[in-house]
Design a protein around this motif. Structure first.
Motif, PDB file in Angstrom:
ATOM      1  N   UNK A  26       0.811  -1.214   0.000  1.00  0.00           N
ATOM      2  CA  UNK A  26       0.000   0.000   0.000  1.00  0.00           C
ATOM      3  C   UNK A  26       0.845   1.265   0.000  1.00  0.00           C
ATOM      4  N   UNK A  27       1.960   1.261   0.700  1.00  0.00           N
ATOM      5  CA  UNK A  27       2.813   2.447   0.766  1.00  0.00           C
ATOM      6  C   UNK A  27       3.522   2.740  -0.554  1.00  0.00           C
ATOM      7  N   UNK A  29       2.243   2.238  -3.740  1.00  0.00           N
ATOM      8  CA  UNK A  29       1.349   2.252  -4.894  1.00  0.00           C
ATOM      9  C   UNK A  29       1.700   3.346  -5.890  1.00  0.00           C
ATOM     10  N   UNK A  30       2.181   4.482  -5.421  1.00  0.00           N
ATOM     11  CA  UNK A  30       2.500   5.579  -6.338  1.00  0.00           C
ATOM     12  C   UNK A  30       3.650   5.210  -7.271  1.00  0.00           C
ATOM     13  N   UNK A  31       4.456   4.247  -6.883  1.00  0.00           N
ATOM     14  CA  UNK A  31       5.534   3.760  -7.732  1.00  0.00           C
ATOM     15  C   UNK A  31       5.093   2.543  -8.537  1.00  0.00           C
ATOM     16  N   UNK A  32       4.346   1.656  -7.906  1.00  0.00           N
ATOM     17  CA  UNK A  32       3.995   0.376  -8.510  1.00  0.00           C
ATOM     18  C   UNK A  32       2.954   0.495  -9.625  1.00  0.00           C
ATOM     19  N   UNK A  33       1.893   1.254  -9.411  1.00  0.00           N
ATOM     20  CA  UNK A  33       0.809   1.326 -10.393  1.00  0.00           C
ATOM     21  C   UNK A  33       1.271   1.907 -11.730  1.00  0.00           C
ATOM     22  N   UNK A  34       2.003   3.025 -11.764  1.00  0.00           N
ATOM     23  CA  UNK A  34       2.464   3.518 -13.077  1.00  0.00           C
ATOM     24  C   UNK A  34       3.368   2.533 -13.821  1.00  0.00           C
ATOM     25  N   UNK A  35       4.188   1.797 -13.091  1.00  0.00           N
ATOM     26  CA  UNK A  35       5.055   0.808 -13.736  1.00  0.00           C
ATOM     27  C   UNK A  35       4.219  -0.328 -14.316  1.00  0.00           C
ATOM     28  N   UNK A  36       3.231  -0.802 -13.572  1.00  0.00           N
ATOM     29  CA  UNK A  36       2.357  -1.868 -14.079  1.00  0.00           C
ATOM     30  C   UNK A  36       1.559  -1.394 -15.285  1.00  0.00           C
ATOM     31  N   UNK A  37       1.097  -0.150 -15.260  1.00  0.00           N
ATOM     32  CA  UNK A  37       0.352   0.399 -16.405  1.00  0.00           C
ATOM     33  C   UNK A  37       1.251   0.431 -17.642  1.00  0.00           C
ATOM     34  N   UNK A  38       2.480   0.877 -17.463  1.00  0.00           N
ATOM     35  CA  UNK A  38       3.424   0.936 -18.586  1.00  0.00           C
ATOM     36  C   UNK A  38       3.721  -0.461 -19.127  1.00  0.00           C
ATOM     37  N   UNK A  39       3.937  -1.425 -18.230  1.00  0.00           N
ATOM     38  CA  UNK A  39       4.205  -2.799 -18.667  1.00  0.00           C
ATOM     39  C   UNK A  39       2.994  -3.399 -19.380  1.00  0.00           C
ATOM     40  N   UNK A  40       1.801  -3.094 -18.914  1.00  0.00           N
ATOM     41  CA  UNK A  40       0.588  -3.662 -19.496  1.00  0.00           C
ATOM     42  C   UNK A  40       0.346  -3.184 -20.921  1.00  0.00           C
ATOM     43  N   UNK A  41       0.868  -2.017 -21.251  1.00  0.00           N
ATOM     44  CA  UNK A  41       0.583  -1.436 -22.561  1.00  0.00           C
ATOM     45  C   UNK A  41       1.772  -1.508 -23.511  1.00  0.00           C
ATOM     46  N   UNK A  64      -9.090  -1.065  -3.544  1.00  0.00           N
ATOM     47  CA  UNK A  64      -9.688  -0.069  -4.426  1.00  0.00           C
ATOM     48  C   UNK A  64      -9.556   1.340  -3.862  1.00  0.00           C
ATOM     49  N   UNK A  65      -9.749   1.500  -2.566  1.00  0.00           N
ATOM     50  CA  UNK A  65      -9.667   2.831  -1.961  1.00  0.00           C
ATOM     51  C   UNK A  65      -8.263   3.408  -2.141  1.00  0.00           C
ATOM     52  N   UNK A  66      -7.251   2.574  -1.967  1.00  0.00           N
ATOM     53  CA  UNK A  66      -5.867   3.049  -2.106  1.00  0.00           C
ATOM     54  C   UNK A  66      -5.502   3.303  -3.564  1.00  0.00           C
ATOM     55  N   UNK A  67      -6.091   2.554  -4.484  1.00  0.00           N
ATOM     56  CA  UNK A  67      -5.762   2.720  -5.906  1.00  0.00           C
ATOM     57  C   UNK A  67      -6.698   3.706  -6.607  1.00  0.00           C
ATOM     58  N   UNK A  68      -7.647   4.272  -5.898  1.00  0.00           N
ATOM     59  CA  UNK A  68      -8.608   5.207  -6.492  1.00  0.00           C
ATOM     60  C   UNK A  68      -7.937   6.377  -7.213  1.00  0.00           C
TER      61      UNK A  68
END
Length: 105
Positions: A26-27, A29-41, A64-68
């Motif tokens: 959870x701490x 997410x600001x690093x993990x989500x953009x990297x996963x988005x980039x890898x997914x596309x 979901x609340x943390x990734x909102x």
């Protein structure tokens, strides 16, 4: 087993005591989500794109609340992945996007 505690190499099982199976991430997410988005596309290997999509879907479903704050970029990644040139990636993207939409309402 050490000191009455089961040792495991699975990071999800290790973090299960800290706010569920994804409490450990959870701490970051600001690093993990953009990297996963980039890898997914953009990643050239279809298996990596499929794994990133599944990781995003599970992460958003569990926290979901943390990734909102990242919902727009996550949705764009799912939409772009549905138009992927590889059939197997499109299939995983459809399933993950559908589950994401059902989980988020």
């Amino acid at each position: 087993v050490r000191g009455g505690q089961l040792l495991t190499a699975d990071p999800l099982a290790q973090g299960a005591g800290k706010g569920g199976p994804f409490g450990w991430v959870t701490d970051d997410l600001s690093t993990l989500v953009p990297v996963l988005v980039k890898l997914a596309v953009r990643h050239p290997v279809p298996l990596v794109r499929m794994g990133a999509l599944q990781a995003l879907q599970l992460l958003c479903q569990a926290r979901y609340v943390a990734t909102y704050p990242f919902r727009a970029s996550v949705q764009k990644a799912f939409v772009k992945a549905v138009d992927d040139p590889k059939w197997c990636v499109r299939r995983v993207a459809r399933v993950c996007y559908n589950q994401y939409l059902c989980a988020t309402g």
